[in-house]
Scaffold this motif. Structure first.
Motif, short mmCIF file in Angstrom:
data_model
loop_
_atom_site.label_atom_id
_atom_site.label_comp_id
_atom_site.label_asym_id
_atom_site.label_seq_id
_atom_site.Cartn_x
_atom_site.Cartn_y
_atom_site.Cartn_z
N LEU A 1 11.45 36.16 12.81
CA LEU A 1 11.83 36.20 11.27
C LEU A 1 10.96 35.52 10.53
O LEU A 1 10.57 35.96 9.41
CB LEU A 1 13.33 35.64 11.13
CG LEU A 1 14.33 36.85 11.63
CD1 LEU A 1 15.86 36.09 11.22
CD2 LEU A 1 14.30 38.10 10.97
N LEU A 2 10.77 34.22 10.74
CA LEU A 2 9.98 33.35 10.20
C LEU A 2 8.37 33.92 10.12
O LEU A 2 7.67 34.03 9.17
CB LEU A 2 9.50 31.93 10.59
CG LEU A 2 10.92 31.08 10.37
CD1 LEU A 2 10.93 29.80 11.14
CD2 LEU A 2 11.18 30.92 8.88
N LEU B 1 7.59 37.08 10.80
CA LEU B 1 7.66 38.44 9.97
C LEU B 1 7.55 38.13 8.41
O LEU B 1 6.89 38.66 7.62
CB LEU B 1 8.75 39.12 10.30
CG LEU B 1 8.87 40.54 9.61
CD1 LEU B 1 7.85 41.51 9.98
CD2 LEU B 1 10.20 41.22 10.17
N SER B 2 8.30 37.19 8.08
CA SER B 2 8.33 36.78 6.52
C SER B 2 7.24 36.14 6.06
O SER B 2 6.65 36.57 5.02
CB SER B 2 9.68 35.75 6.41
OG SER B 2 9.28 34.63 6.98
N GLN C 1 10.07 39.13 -3.37
CA GLN C 1 10.24 37.90 -2.15
C GLN C 1 11.65 37.57 -2.58
O GLN C 1 12.15 37.13 -1.22
CB GLN C 1 9.16 36.88 -2.64
CG GLN C 1 7.65 37.27 -2.40
CD GLN C 1 6.91 36.03 -2.85
OE1 GLN C 1 7.28 35.04 -3.26
NE2 GLN C 1 5.73 36.10 -2.41
N VAL D 1 13.57 40.06 -0.41
CA VAL D 1 13.27 39.89 1.17
C VAL D 1 13.80 38.83 1.59
O VAL D 1 14.54 38.67 2.64
CB VAL D 1 11.63 39.76 1.43
CG1 VAL D 1 11.50 39.30 2.69
CG2 VAL D 1 11.13 41.04 0.90
N LYS D 2 13.93 37.58 0.92
CA LYS D 2 14.31 36.19 1.24
C LYS D 2 16.03 36.64 1.57
O LYS D 2 16.53 36.25 2.57
CB LYS D 2 14.28 35.15 0.40
CG LYS D 2 12.84 34.52 0.31
CD LYS D 2 12.97 33.42 -0.79
CE LYS D 2 11.19 33.10 -0.87
NZ LYS D 2 11.31 31.97 -1.96
N LEU E 1 17.45 39.25 2.32
CA LEU E 1 17.47 40.34 3.57
C LEU E 1 17.39 39.53 4.66
O LEU E 1 17.96 39.79 5.57
CB LEU E 1 16.45 41.36 3.11
CG LEU E 1 16.34 42.44 4.27
CD1 LEU E 1 17.57 43.31 4.55
CD2 LEU E 1 15.10 43.37 4.25
N PHE E 2 16.36 38.45 4.75
CA PHE E 2 16.12 37.79 5.87
C PHE E 2 17.11 36.93 6.27
O PHE E 2 17.64 36.45 7.30
CB PHE E 2 14.81 36.95 5.65
CG PHE E 2 13.68 37.83 6.29
CD1 PHE E 2 13.13 37.30 7.50
CD2 PHE E 2 12.84 38.57 5.52
CE1 PHE E 2 11.78 38.14 7.71
CE2 PHE E 2 11.88 39.30 5.61
CZ PHE E 2 11.27 39.09 7.17
N VAL F 1 19.67 39.25 7.92
CA VAL F 1 19.45 39.47 9.04
C VAL F 1 19.54 38.36 10.11
O VAL F 1 20.13 38.48 11.19
CB VAL F 1 17.98 39.97 9.11
CG1 VAL F 1 17.41 40.18 10.56
CG2 VAL F 1 17.95 41.15 8.51
N GLY F 2 19.30 37.16 9.64
CA GLY F 2 19.50 35.82 10.20
C GLY F 2 20.84 35.50 10.73
O GLY F 2 21.16 35.25 11.87
#
Length: 613
Positions: free
Chosen positions: A23-24, A26-27, A174, A177-178, A180-181, A184-185
């Protein structure tokens, strides 16, 4: 923590670590892409401001021109933008352009009245760069600008034109996306935890069963098996473990069988077997060996091993006994087999001691010990027997040789002297004959080849005859012989009369020869019990010189004579009489005992069972 020490915990941490790294990574690349591919929010606001100013400047001049309005409408649609128009009185009017969205917004969704006041005053206002205070509801979702527009005469501000567009800046993307991450995390953490607990039953439980089975096997339960619940690697591991357990069980059983076999061999051995470690501590013994270690270590040994001091504390029973210490040290230091004969008090032991190796290092010693006291005694008796026979034969042979030479050389001058010499030769030949006869009888008895002519023997009649036989001889020596018999009839149902007579003859002959004149010899018989059955007790008691206490244990041995100074005349004994007595009585399954004190006489007691042999 316990979970971090388990396989599932380590797998769980590994998967979470992989998810975080992915994840890191990809982000990082995605944020980089957004920064380079999406405009900044400031750029979007500036673009909308220029477009809004352009539209506001032209709207009052060309609002009647259909073609212009169509072009502006297409331009706004292409940008995804829409227009709101607000008069200076804060009244929202319909713009001359068609709305590009189905949803209808109010100016208050983007700006406050204070913000619009600035637009009415001729300023351009951005909803993302307004004054401090509460912001409009849609300021975070839409980028909007408000610019003044003029009236038709272009003389004063008629109101404000609001141009708005969905925010497409990098910052918003961003932020999205954060979020979203993060979602997902969290989902990855929950899924990883779920699969970790799932693997807990699929991996950890079989492993725990293997551990439990291994613990049981280590405690001696070699028949323990694990259940096979799958056909994967864990199932194959379980099958292999069960196969190993079966082989181990078979091996343990085989070793136990061999151990029991060896233990049985050791227990059945008459020799003492003792195993010591390199420090001299006892590791293993068989029953005779255990007895030797226990008995020898309870003795405090002097330097010459000839005695013991009961006041001293006994040694510890698990160490090498003192008599074995020199041999033990020699085997340990030289690492080779050694043998020795040890004289321990009244016993003789043959010892064979060999080293035990472990990777070419002496780790201990095994000692095999045999009690050879009887063999040593028999060897000594053999040597003594040869010496005694030689000694007994030497005297008569010397006399035979000397007197025969005197006859040959005509030393005897008269017939009487020659007769005396011949009489001596005759007496010595008789002595030699008696010695040879006694030796032959004793040899037959000790080898078990003595033949007994067994028949019923009436004891009273038999003893009366023996008494008459020796009464005359005892009278010649000035000795009184009596015979005391019970009134009841005494019968030995199976006895060899000649052999019993030989026993009494030897005993009475000894009594007469060792009893001074004016003394008494008594022959008696009585009924008694022997080994719980009827028996006859025959005693020969004299009032002779007696036998010293130190000689009593040995008088039944061959050639042993308590009277060491007695001359060996023609009537002297051969030293075999009492040994013959003992063998004859034991052949009748009886026993013979002696009681004697110096100066008070000697009593021989013979016990013969009445029943058939």
């Amino acid at each position: 923590m316990f979970i971090l020490k388990s396989v599932v915990g380590k797998l769980w941490i590994t998967i979470i670590g992989l998810v975080v790294v992915v994840l890191l990574t990809l982000s990082l690349f995605l944020f980089r892409y957004i920064e380079t591919s999406f405009p900044k929010s400031k750029d979007q606001a500036e673009t909308l401001t220029r477009l809004a100013v352009k539209v506001a400047n032209e709207i009052s001049l060309h609002k009647e021109e259909r073609r212009y309005l169509q072009v502006v409408n297409e331009l706004l649609s292409a940008q995804g933008a829409s227009i709101l128009m607000v008069t200076a009185n804060f009244e929202q009017i319909d713009p001359p352009f068609a709305q590009t969205q189905d949803k209808t917004f109010r100016y208050t969704d983007f700006f406050t009245k204070a913000d619009l006041q600035k637009a009415f005053a001729g300023q351009s206002v951005d909803n993302r760069n307004t004054s401090s205070g509460p912001r409009a509801p849609l300021s975070n979702q839409y980028t909007a600008v408000a610019v003044p527009y003029m009236n038709e005469s272009q003389t004063q501000t008629a109101g404000a034109l609001i141009l708005y567009q969905l925010t497409q800046s990098a910052e918003e993307t961003q932020a999205y996306v954060k979020k979203l991450f993060v979602v997902v995390g969290v989902a990855g953490f929950l899924m990883t935890t779920f699969f970790a607990f799932f693997l807990l039953t699929r991996i950890t439980q079989p492993l725990l069963q293997l551990k439990k089975a291994a613990d049981l096997i280590s405690k001696g339960e070699y028949d323990t098996r694990v259940p096979i619940t799958s056909s994967d690697e864990l199932g194959e591991l379980g099958k292999t473990f069960n196969h190993m357990g079966q082989k181990l069980s078979d091996t343990i059983k085989a070793l136990s069988h061999e151990k029991e076999h060896l233990a049985s061999v050791l227990r059945s051995m008459g020799d003492a077997v003792i195993t010591f470690d390199a420090d001299g501590k006892v590791i293993l013994t068989n029953p005779p060996g255990d007895k030797v270690v226990r008995d020898w270590n309870e003795i405090h040994w002097t330097d010459d091993w000839s005695g013991q001091d009961e006041r001293q504390l006994p040694r510890k029973p698990e160490t090498v006994p003192e008599p074995l210490q020199p041999l033990f040290q020699g085997v340990i230091s030289e690492a080779k087999e050694m043998t020795a004969k040890l004289h321990v008090q009244s016993e003789v032991w043959s010892v064979v001691m060999a080293p035990l190796y472990s990777h070419e290092i002496v780790r201990g010693v095994v000692a095999v010990m045999r009690d050879v006291t009887e063999e040593f005694r028999l060897d000594k008796l053999r040597k003594d027997f040869v010496a005694n026979v030689s000694h007994e034969l030497r005297t008569p042979l010397s006399m035979l040789q000397g007197y025969s030479e005197a006859l040959i050389d005509d030393i005897a001058a008269t017939p009487e002297e020659r007769k005396d010499l011949a009489q001596v030769i005759h007496d010595e030949s008789l002595r030699m004959g008696r010695l040879v006869k006694d030796l032959l009888d004793l040899a037959k008895m000790e080898t078990g080849n003595m033949e007994l002519n067994l028949r019923e023997l009436e004891v009273n009649t038999f003893l009366k005859r023996i008494h008459r036989k020796f009464a005359g001889l005892s009278k010649e020596h000035g000795i009184t012989m009596t015979c005391i018999l019970p009134e009841e009839e005494l019968v030995l149902f199976q006895a060899d009369e000649d052999r019993v007579e030989q026993v009494l003859t030897n005993l009475l002959d000894n009594a007469i020869r060792h009893t001074p004149s004016q003394s008494l010899i008594q022959l008696s018989a009585a009924r008694t019990r022997y080994k719980g059955e009827d028996a006859v007790l025959i005693e020969v008691a004299d009032q002779g010189y007696g036998i010293p206490a130190e000689d009593l244990p040995y008088i039944f041995e061959r050639f042993y004579k308590a009277d060491k100074a007695r001359t060996r005349g023609a009537t002297g004994g051969t030293g075999l009489g009492l040994s013959i007595v003992k063998n004859i009585i034991e052949a009748h399954e009886g026993t013979v005992h002696v009681k004697s004190q110096p100066g008070q006489g000697t009593t021989f007691s013979i016990t013969l069972p009445c029943k058939a042999v």
